[in-house]
Design a protein around this motif. Structure first.
Motif, PDB file in Angstrom:
ATOM      1  N   ARG A  40      -9.800   4.882  -0.100  1.00  0.00           N
ATOM      2  CA  ARG A  40      -8.855   6.171  -0.409  1.00  0.00           C
ATOM      3  C   ARG A  40      -8.956   6.443  -1.956  1.00  0.00           C
ATOM      4  O   ARG A  40      -8.797   7.289  -2.338  1.00  0.00           O
ATOM      5  N   GLN A  46      -8.006  -3.666   3.704  1.00  0.00           N
ATOM      6  CA  GLN A  46      -8.612  -3.363   2.344  1.00  0.00           C
ATOM      7  C   GLN A  46      -9.615  -2.485   2.339  1.00  0.00           C
ATOM      8  O   GLN A  46      -9.772  -1.729   1.160  1.00  0.00           O
ATOM      9  N   LEU A  87       0.889  -1.158   0.006  1.00  0.00           N
ATOM     10  CA  LEU A  87       0.111   0.165  -0.093  1.00  0.00           C
ATOM     11  C   LEU A  87       0.792   1.188  -0.072  1.00  0.00           C
ATOM     12  O   LEU A  87       0.634   2.163  -0.570  1.00  0.00           O
ATOM     13  N   GLN A 127       2.907  -2.364  -8.835  1.00  0.00           N
ATOM     14  CA  GLN A 127       1.659  -2.993  -8.489  1.00  0.00           C
ATOM     15  C   GLN A 127       1.438  -4.188  -9.382  1.00  0.00           C
ATOM     16  O   GLN A 127       0.377  -5.041  -9.267  1.00  0.00           O
ATOM     17  N   ASN A 139      -7.913   1.029   1.749  1.00  0.00           N
ATOM     18  CA  ASN A 139      -7.449   1.198   0.380  1.00  0.00           C
ATOM     19  C   ASN A 139      -8.556   1.472  -0.729  1.00  0.00           C
ATOM     20  O   ASN A 139      -8.361   2.415  -1.503  1.00  0.00           O
ATOM     21  N   ASP A 140      -9.692   0.678  -0.532  1.00  0.00           N
ATOM     22  CA  ASP A 140     -10.765   0.944  -1.362  1.00  0.00           C
ATOM     23  C   ASP A 140     -11.290   2.577  -1.185  1.00  0.00           C
ATOM     24  O   ASP A 140     -11.704   3.181  -2.004  1.00  0.00           O
ATOM     25  N   LYS A 148       0.968   4.169  -2.885  1.00  0.00           N
ATOM     26  CA  LYS A 148       0.572   5.841  -2.593  1.00  0.00           C
ATOM     27  C   LYS A 148       1.870   6.555  -3.225  1.00  0.00           C
ATOM     28  O   LYS A 148       1.716   7.636  -3.802  1.00  0.00           O
ATOM     29  N   ASN A 201      -1.994   3.408 -10.103  1.00  0.00           N
ATOM     30  CA  ASN A 201      -2.527   2.085  -9.592  1.00  0.00           C
ATOM     31  C   ASN A 201      -1.978   1.055 -10.833  1.00  0.00           C
ATOM     32  O   ASN A 201      -2.019  -0.259 -10.165  1.00  0.00           O
ATOM     33  N   TRP A 213      -1.330  -9.104  -3.751  1.00  0.00           N
ATOM     34  CA  TRP A 213      -2.562  -8.586  -3.683  1.00  0.00           C
ATOM     35  C   TRP A 213      -3.820  -9.778  -3.639  1.00  0.00           C
ATOM     36  O   TRP A 213      -4.729  -9.629  -3.132  1.00  0.00           O
TER      37      TRP A 213
END
Length: 203
Positions: free
Chosen positions: A132, A126, A65, A100, A129-130, A69, A95, A109
């Motif tokens: 964000r 999770q 994560l 990633q 993250n979603d 970022k 992303n 992941w």
């Protein structure tokens, strides 16, 4: 090497070793013993720094994560287009950054998503993250669209990003085509923006 630097180096060694083990075994079959052996360190060292397997998995996901970022922030800095659309494009590109979409990260992941269904700690990561991704997309889209429309487009774009990533990660034959994924996501964004502009013109 300074003594104060040793913990950070050891932690990094163990996190990298965990990536390697998960890529081969998956999260469920990964043990502290496997990680310690891969890192060339003792089981006691792993327990000292992370407590147990759950602590180690949490650290691994925090690393992923953090990389995400950092990738988005870097894209923002590199993108000379500081418009709201330009910032959304940076989020999309971040992303699908190499950090990633490499095979090791993708395996982590996938295992993380599956395991988050059964772990409160991983589930919380999770959700963060979603949220964000959705909130960042909504923030910039509100500069271009009415609030309700921005929220709907943000949900759609987040789903497209996750869907493209998931399909790519499940493909065992081909390398992830991140250029194609970025193109598809940006095309969706531009189509939604164009539809709104057309709506305004027709009013």
């Amino acid at each position: 090497m300074r003594k104060a630097e040793i913990p950070a180096i050891r932690k990094q060694q163990l996190i990298e070793a965990t990536f390697s083990v998960i890529e081969v075994r998956g999260i469920q079959q990964t043990t502290i013993n496997h990680v310690a052996k891969t890192a060339g360190l003792s089981v006691g060292i792993v327990s000292h720094y992370f407590g147990d397997k759950n602590g180690l998995m949490r650290a691994v996901m925090q690393k992923v994560l953090s990389d995400l970022k950092h990738a988005i922030n870097l894209k923002m800095q590199q993108n000379k287009d500081n418009s709201a659309r330009g910032c959304i494009v940076s989020i999309i590109e971040g992303n699908f950054d190499t950090t990633q979409v490499n095979r090791a990260a993708m395996k982590v992941w996938l295992n993380f998503w599956a395991s988050s269904l059964y772990s409160d700690e991983l589930s919380q990561l999770q959700k963060i993250n979603d949220h964000r991704l959705y909130s960042n997309l909504t923030w910039y889209l509100k500069k271009l669209l009415p609030s309700e429309k921005a929220r709907i487009v943000a949900k759609g774009l987040a789903a497209i990003i996750d869907g493209l990533w998931l399909r790519g990660s499940l493909s065992q034959k081909d390398e992830f085509n991140k250029a194609e994924a970025i193109y598809i996501a940006i095309e969706y964004l531009d189509l939604q923006l164009a539809k709104y502009q057309d709506h305004l013109v027709k009013k």
